[in-house]
Design an enzyme around this catalytic site. Structure first.
Site, PDB file in Angstrom:
ATOM      1  CG  ASN A 169     -33.398  -4.143  18.795  1.00 49.96           C
ATOM      2  OD1 ASN A 169     -33.158  -4.800  17.788  1.00 49.96           O
ATOM      3  ND2 ASN A 169     -32.738  -4.284  19.901  1.00 49.96           N
ATOM      4  CD  GLU A 268     -25.137 -11.239  18.371  1.00 51.80           C
ATOM      5  OE1 GLU A 268     -25.767 -10.271  17.916  1.00 51.80           O
ATOM      6  OE2 GLU A 268     -23.910 -11.265  18.463  1.00 51.80           O
ATOM      7  CB  CYS A 302     -30.815  -7.664  23.119  1.00 50.87           C
ATOM      8  SG  CYS A 302     -29.199  -7.094  22.562  1.00 50.87           S
ATOM      9  CD  GLU A 470     -22.848 -12.888  15.604  1.00 48.41           C
ATOM     10  OE1 GLU A 470     -23.127 -11.690  15.456  1.00 48.41           O
ATOM     11  OE2 GLU A 470     -23.457 -13.801  15.025  1.00 48.41           O
TER      12      GLU A 470
END
Ligand code: NAD
Length: 489
Positions: A169, A268, A302, A470
């Site tokens: 993405n 993630e 996301c 992160e």
């Protein structure tokens, strides 16, 4: 009708046919069975990508292992910082090439790649170059200054060979988000971009080569995920850590593979992010913000909002304005025919069980784009909370809007479901903002904004949305091993 402006490949200056290459041990090559690279704008095959077999993945991991004890080992934090800045300079120097490659692979509007994807790729290298250099000043530090007859200090050592596996993405942005801190802490990397979007990763390998990074420090292999290059890499016994961004389901598969070697992971993963709009919010801003948060990159971020809960007195006003806005929001195609079909499946179910207030189908252009993977920005209402379109991650330009009556109910609705990545709260009441945001089971809560990011802040999800954090020092922590040295005085 929404405006997919300037989306024909001709209009955005599409590249010539491309042949994607692996980069291992400082060498570009195309070993492996080729598969087609498709432009989502019109479904055209524009190039070939080689599938990395076991031998290629082995060679990449071996090169990364050997590089740990080569010239890279003598690079101090300041040297690594300098080389990361040179990588950022190298991307900047070829900015338009990166933009064109990202657009061709993803179909996203040029403005998006030029304002978000590529600048953030550059910023990732600069941020970690600076952060790691500033940490290095404190990296040999005492953690028990009172000593008790001993001097204790902490050394941050690299983990070794890091596998980086990225989705399609935000291809360059998400790959460099992990590659930059991994290199900053002195690791070596084997990266695998998504099979759908390999082009900017290859350009990045060219830049790494141009700036003179020692051979084997950065390696790139291409290919699919399950039972293919991705699984070969993440299950490889020579990998010391795995940094992965992608679907929660894939995270589970990678964790199984990692369990055999007890390989540390940073994940993630997916999201089904909620927005909460209180009646005291600035509605105009809440609508504009939700149009951005639901439809940026055609909903393929996301962090995108897929569920909005609106306080009942303003529910109809908000929903009508959102539906109207969705008709004119700029958008691009979805990443692949398979993904378009998945999103269309949710839309068919939603249309049968609820109300489509905007979009709900694919546009008809009457030109080459009709061969592409387009879905119009869609606003839904009237679905029950356990409906697949409300509960499962769609990862497309689709948002469901539902009313609520109390603050308590809004929090409960937002917190329901398996995911916990991000949420957005729209309110004009400061106390309410501070009361509600921390109660949300997510890694990131925005108040009266969306996707406002400072790269030093912790980034990640709870529940099925990820493992670990992160961003800033959190990334540097993951990509290094703190070691205690204790000297008796
Ligand atoms: P995906 O999980 O299908 O693929 C991601 C990467 O993993 C690809 O490179 C793929 O080839 C590889 N892969 C797939 N199966 C594998 C396996 N068994 N072993 C090893 N590698 C494998 O995800 P996607 O469809 O490319 O991306 C969309 C997903 O990514 C969405 O769920 C989205 O929410 C998530 N995402 C999360 C974040 C975040 O920061 N939390 C950011 C972006 C995207």
């Amino acid at each position: 009708m929404s405006s997919p402006a300037g989306q024909l490949p001709e209009a955005r200056g599409a590249r010539k046919a491309v042949r994607i290459r692996h980069y291992t041990a400082g060498r570009f090559h195309t070993d492996g069975e080729p598969f087609p690279l498709v432009d989502p704008v019109d479904g055209r095959t524009v190039g070939q990508v080689p599938e990395a077999g076991a031998a290629t993945v082995d060679a990449a991991v071996r090169a990364a292992r050997e590089a740990l004890s080569g010239p890279w080992a003598s690079y101090g934090p300041a040297d690594r910082s300098r080389v990361l800045h040179r990588v950022a300079d190298g991307i900047e120097a070829r900015f338009e090439e990166f933009v064109a490659a990202e657009c061709s692979d993803t179909g996203k509007p040029r403005e998006l790649a030029a304002s978000v994807d590529i600048p953030r790729g550059i910023a990732n290298f600069r941020a970690y170059a600076d952060l790691s250099a500033s940490r290095s000043e404190q990296s040999w530090h005492t953690e028990t200054p009172d000593g008790r007859g001993a001097l204790n200090y902490t050394v941050h050592k690299p983990l070794g060979v890091v596998a980086v596996v990225a989705p399609w993405n935000l291809p360059l942005l998400l790959l460099t988000w992990k590659v930059a801190p991994a290199l900053a802490m002195g690791n070596t990397v084997v990266a695998k971009p998504s099979e759908l979007t390999p082009s900017t990763a290859e350009l990045l390998a060219e830049v790494m080569d141009e700036v003179g990074l020692p051979a084997g420090v950065f390696n790139l292999v291409h290919g699919h995920g399950a039972d293919a290059a991705g699984a070969r890499l993440t299950g490889h016994p020579g990998v010391d850590a795995i940094a992965f961004t992608g679907e929660s389901r894939t995270g589970r598969a990678i964790m199984h593979a990692a369990a055999d070697q007890l390989t540390p992971v940073s994940f993630e993963l997916g999201g089904k992010n909620a927005g909460i709009v209180f009646a005291d919010a600035d509605l105009e801003k809440a609508v504009a913000g939700t149009l951005r948060s639901s439809f940026t990159n055609s909903g393929q971020v996301c962090l995108c909002t897929e569920r909005v809960y609106v306080e009942r007195p303003v529910f109809e006003e908000f929903t009508a304005a959102l539906a109207k806005g969705a008709e004119s929001v700029p958008y691009g195609p979805l990443a692949s025919a398979e993904h378009r079909d998945k999103v269309a499946g949710y839309l068919a179910k939603a249309a049968a069980d609820g109300t489509v207030r905007a979009g709900g189908d694919s546009p008809v252009f009457g030109d080459a784009r009709d061969g592409g993977f387009w879905v119009r920005p869609t606003v839904l209402t009237g679905l029950p909370e356990d409906h697949p379109a409300v509960r499962e991650e769609i990862f497309g330009p689709v948002v469901h809007v539902a009313p609520f009556d109390t603050e308590e109910e809004a929090v409960a609705l937002a917190n329901a479901g398996p995911y916990g990545l991000a949420a957005t709260v729209w309110t004009g009441d400061l106390s309410r903002a501070h009361r509600v945001a921390p109660r949300l089971d997510v890694g990131i809560a925005w108040v009266n904004t969306w996707n406002l990011r400072d790269l030093r802040t912790p980034f990640g999800g709870v529940k099925a949305s990820g493992i670990g954090r992160e961003g800033g020092h959190h990334s540097l922590d993951f990509f290094s091993e703190p070691m205690n040295v204790c000297v008796k005085i």
